[in-house]
Design an enzyme around this catalytic site. Sequence first.
Site, PDB file in Angstrom:
ATOM      1  N   LYS A  14       8.154  -3.465   0.524  1.00  0.00           N
ATOM      2  CA  LYS A  14       7.775  -4.243   1.721  1.00  0.00           C
ATOM      3  C   LYS A  14       6.318  -4.708   1.689  1.00  0.00           C
ATOM      4  O   LYS A  14       5.589  -4.592   2.679  1.00  0.00           O
ATOM      5  CB  LYS A  14       8.051  -3.439   2.986  1.00  0.00           C
ATOM      6  CG  LYS A  14       9.536  -3.154   3.231  1.00  0.00           C
ATOM      7  CD  LYS A  14       9.764  -2.476   4.565  1.00  0.00           C
ATOM      8  CE  LYS A  14      11.224  -2.206   4.819  1.00  0.00           C
ATOM      9  NZ  LYS A  14      11.744  -1.086   4.005  1.00  0.00           N
ATOM     10  N   ARG A  15       5.905  -5.267   0.581  1.00  0.00           N
ATOM     11  CA  ARG A  15       4.550  -5.794   0.495  1.00  0.00           C
ATOM     12  C   ARG A  15       4.449  -7.110   1.268  1.00  0.00           C
ATOM     13  O   ARG A  15       5.421  -7.838   1.393  1.00  0.00           O
ATOM     14  CB  ARG A  15       4.143  -6.004  -0.962  1.00  0.00           C
ATOM     15  CG  ARG A  15       4.139  -4.729  -1.804  1.00  0.00           C
ATOM     16  CD  ARG A  15       3.166  -3.680  -1.241  1.00  0.00           C
ATOM     17  NE  ARG A  15       2.960  -2.581  -2.165  1.00  0.00           N
ATOM     18  CZ  ARG A  15       3.456  -1.358  -2.015  1.00  0.00           C
ATOM     19  NH1 ARG A  15       4.194  -1.077  -0.969  1.00  0.00           N
ATOM     20  NH2 ARG A  15       3.212  -0.407  -2.899  1.00  0.00           N
TER      21      ARG A  15
END
Length: 291
Positions: free
Chosen positions: A97-98
């Site tokens: 989840k960057r």
Amino acid sequence: MIIDELYYNVKEKGNVCVGLDTSYDYVPEQIKNKYTNPGEAVLEFNKKIIDAVADSAACFKVQIAYYEALGIDGMIAYKNTLKYIKEKGCLAISDIKRGDIADTAKMYAKAHFEGDFETDFITLSPYMGMDSIDPYLKYIEEGRKGVFILVRTSNRGYYDFQEIKDENGTSLFYKVGDKVSELSNKYIGKCGYSSIGAVVGCTHREESKLIRERYKNMFFLIPGYGAQGGGGLDAASYLKDGNGGVVNSSRGILLAYKKYEDGSKNFDEYARKEVLRMREDIENAAGICRG
């Protein structure tokens, strides 16, 4: 393209994505007792799960936070889990989840699409803007990597932002989805789906068919099955002819053994049993008959 591999995995093995969100607490005592290093115990647990379900799961999702929490030893386990998935001929989604931009995003892309932590797909958050996706595109263009971008999540707090509506009554998550869909159309595989997919939670059945219809070419990563309350009907409503998405379950599979008196001794067998049950649940709901 990598999305074609995932599509044909679903066709052959079903829609189940096994979430290796492996807390050290999940590991049975007989494995913990063999190691002083928690990372090594987690890795052995993961390997046995992978061995048990590799022929019946479309892919594996590895949530990096559980490994980061164990420090360096955990990250070595993370690296070696991804390596083992690849050795078994399976696909991995790294749930990271960057959501940063510019050179920072370039470094995230390099970290997870090359080197020690190389994986097949990663998850991304688009809320800093579509330029936060740009650094990953060169890997997608090469055909061997893909991303799943957060659009409609399965958590209770989704309503705080994703349901904010514009003057026309259109929810923010549709605005995000439309942008992602526009980009995804540049990376369509032979299967008709894009290597840029979307994360859509199966806890929103009332909107799922609208989402599927609106985003015809996007492959979905569908969390929320099991522990978060979603079921086969919820997940199947995001599919098209039984394909177009993988449905993740983590705790429901990893902790399936706790339902049985002898569970800890045969935790991998019970994980497999749960994967097969889940696959059947989704396929029955989707009207798919596996011969």
